[in-house]
Design a protein around this motif. Sequence first.
Motif, PDB file in Angstrom:
ATOM      1  N   LEU A  48      63.457  51.829  70.948  1.00 22.75           N
ATOM      2  CA  LEU A  48      62.563  52.950  71.196  1.00 22.75           C
ATOM      3  C   LEU A  48      62.528  53.864  69.960  1.00 22.75           C
ATOM      4  O   LEU A  48      63.570  54.189  69.401  1.00 22.75           O
ATOM      5  CB  LEU A  48      63.060  53.738  72.417  1.00 22.75           C
ATOM      6  N   CYS A  49      61.340  54.251  69.554  1.00 25.16           N
ATOM      7  CA  CYS A  49      61.174  55.115  68.378  1.00 25.16           C
ATOM      8  C   CYS A  49      60.934  56.551  68.837  1.00 25.16           C
ATOM      9  O   CYS A  49      60.563  56.797  69.989  1.00 25.16           O
ATOM     10  CB  CYS A  49      59.979  54.598  67.571  1.00 25.16           C
ATOM     11  N   SER A  50      61.121  57.501  67.938  1.00 25.11           N
ATOM     12  CA  SER A  50      60.908  58.917  68.281  1.00 25.11           C
ATOM     13  C   SER A  50      59.461  59.180  68.700  1.00 25.11           C
ATOM     14  O   SER A  50      59.173  60.160  69.373  1.00 25.11           O
ATOM     15  CB  SER A  50      61.261  59.806  67.080  1.00 25.11           C
ATOM     16  N   CYS A  51      58.540  58.288  68.317  1.00 25.06           N
ATOM     17  CA  CYS A  51      57.126  58.473  68.657  1.00 25.06           C
ATOM     18  C   CYS A  51      56.808  57.989  70.066  1.00 25.06           C
ATOM     19  O   CYS A  51      55.710  58.206  70.564  1.00 25.06           O
ATOM     20  CB  CYS A  51      56.238  57.747  67.646  1.00 25.06           C
ATOM     21  N   GLY A  52      57.756  57.318  70.701  1.00 24.35           N
ATOM     22  CA  GLY A  52      57.531  56.833  72.064  1.00 24.35           C
ATOM     23  C   GLY A  52      57.208  55.346  72.129  1.00 24.35           C
ATOM     24  O   GLY A  52      57.237  54.748  73.198  1.00 24.35           O
ATOM     25  N   GLY A 102      55.435  54.501  58.982  1.00 25.82           N
ATOM     26  CA  GLY A 102      56.711  54.567  59.704  1.00 25.82           C
ATOM     27  C   GLY A 102      56.562  54.122  61.149  1.00 25.82           C
ATOM     28  O   GLY A 102      57.515  53.655  61.767  1.00 25.82           O
ATOM     29  N   HIS A 103      55.336  54.275  61.678  1.00 26.08           N
ATOM     30  CA  HIS A 103      55.121  53.926  63.086  1.00 26.08           C
ATOM     31  C   HIS A 103      54.265  52.677  63.248  1.00 26.08           C
ATOM     32  O   HIS A 103      53.626  52.469  64.265  1.00 26.08           O
ATOM     33  CB  HIS A 103      54.572  55.148  63.839  1.00 26.08           C
ATOM     34  N   LEU A 104      54.281  51.859  62.209  1.00 27.53           N
ATOM     35  CA  LEU A 104      53.693  50.527  62.276  1.00 27.53           C
ATOM     36  C   LEU A 104      54.737  49.653  62.976  1.00 27.53           C
ATOM     37  O   LEU A 104      55.905  49.657  62.581  1.00 27.53           O
ATOM     38  CB  LEU A 104      53.485  50.034  60.841  1.00 27.53           C
ATOM     39  N   GLY A 119      59.890  49.454  68.400  1.00 31.14           N
ATOM     40  CA  GLY A 119      59.879  48.512  67.273  1.00 31.14           C
ATOM     41  C   GLY A 119      59.141  48.984  66.040  1.00 31.14           C
ATOM     42  O   GLY A 119      58.786  48.183  65.173  1.00 31.14           O
ATOM     43  N   CYS A 120      58.915  50.322  65.916  1.00 29.20           N
ATOM     44  CA  CYS A 120      58.275  50.853  64.704  1.00 29.20           C
ATOM     45  C   CYS A 120      59.189  50.612  63.494  1.00 29.20           C
ATOM     46  O   CYS A 120      60.411  50.510  63.642  1.00 29.20           O
ATOM     47  CB  CYS A 120      58.079  52.357  64.818  1.00 29.20           C
ATOM     48  N   LEU A 121      58.597  50.600  62.305  1.00 27.89           N
ATOM     49  CA  LEU A 121      59.383  50.437  61.074  1.00 27.89           C
ATOM     50  C   LEU A 121      60.532  51.460  61.022  1.00 27.89           C
ATOM     51  O   LEU A 121      61.661  51.125  60.671  1.00 27.89           O
ATOM     52  CB  LEU A 121      58.462  50.603  59.854  1.00 27.89           C
TER      53      LEU A 121
HETATM   54 ZN   LIG Z   1      57.316  55.149  66.015  1.00 26.78          ZN
END
Ligand SMILES: [Zn+2]
Length: 387
Positions: free
Chosen positions: A248-252, A238-240, A255-257
């Motif tokens: 922006l993704c929840s992981c910081g 998911g964070h690839l 462009g994560c999947l």
């Molecule tokens: Zn992510």
Amino acid sequence: MNASAERLPVRQTASQLLLRLIYDRGPISRADLVRAAGLTAPTVSDAAASLMAEGLVVEVGLGPSTGGKRPTLLQVAPDARQLIGIDLAHGNFRGALMNLRGEVICREEILLEGHRGVEALALVYRLVDALAARAQRPLLGIGIGAPGLTEAARGVVNAAVNLGWNDLPLAELLHEHSGLPVFLSNDCHLAALAEHLYGAGKDSPAMVVINTGYGIGSGIVLGGQLLAGVPFGGGEIGHLVVAAGGELCSCGHRGCLESVVGLRALARRAQELGLDVPAQLEGLPALLAERQQQGDPATQQLVNETGRALGTAAASLVAVLGGCRIFIAGSLMALGDPLLAALRAELALHAFTPVVEISEVGFVQAGEDIVLRGAAVLVLSRVMRLL
Ligand SMILES: [Zn+2]
């Protein structure tokens, strides 16, 4: 006190072995069990008698004669015990009471309504209590599919961003609350286990289930073994990053999947294209599929981009695993064949052709209860040594 408080005997080796054989091959005769188990006839007879006394095994009629009198056949009684399966990876918490075949007997669902942290934990307790109260047989234990990073060996949720859980010893807390054995794993890992045992991935030497919904992740089964990561993180695609410099993704990161094809991202992109988005985001993919079929170009573009982002991630999987079978599970299944077509096209563009040619892409067959079924596998394999 309900049946859950009953202490269950630890299976001894001979009866453990027989139970598994009867579970896998039943209805089966005692003579066939003697051959299959490599045990003596009196040992098989005694063990079968004790399994029948426990109500786990029943006699189910007569088999064909092999010369003498027709043998009595034995079978596992699927409803002799029950277990609780929990799926925490949705907008709502879902749970089910299940039998020894992983079949759902009844369900409960609790609305999450944005609760996080200890409040979300209290809702898990409520869900388990509601299901335990409905149990009519001794409960074997609880299996949980949790979102985010989980450390199955310790029963800890390391990080579930949407629930605000960090290093939460969920299995231990729930065991203290319920008195039952509790086993926990990442929801995508459980989906992969279920598909491997019950679905299209049966007997695949290398298979991946990409579970889609609010979060995106995958479970990888190689040679019958789940690649969970040591101590965690296996299949965490998911964070690839599939769109460098993207949202922006929840992981910081950007462009994560998950920031492209997760349900919230899908809703955002649908709004940008001027499409209506339902309040319940789980219903969005079905709505998009309907518009796509009506020939709406904006929706077709959205579905195509979604499939292509998944294809970019699938190319990374294929590069590491070699030829494998990749199955999509969860919310995005509603997008149907156009999603798979876009995924395949992008996979072909990004991965080595001979490896793509021996790979396969499709949807899971285990259905929408795939995580619950995986949770049942967890309990059945750990408590009963079945599966
Ligand atoms: Zn992510």
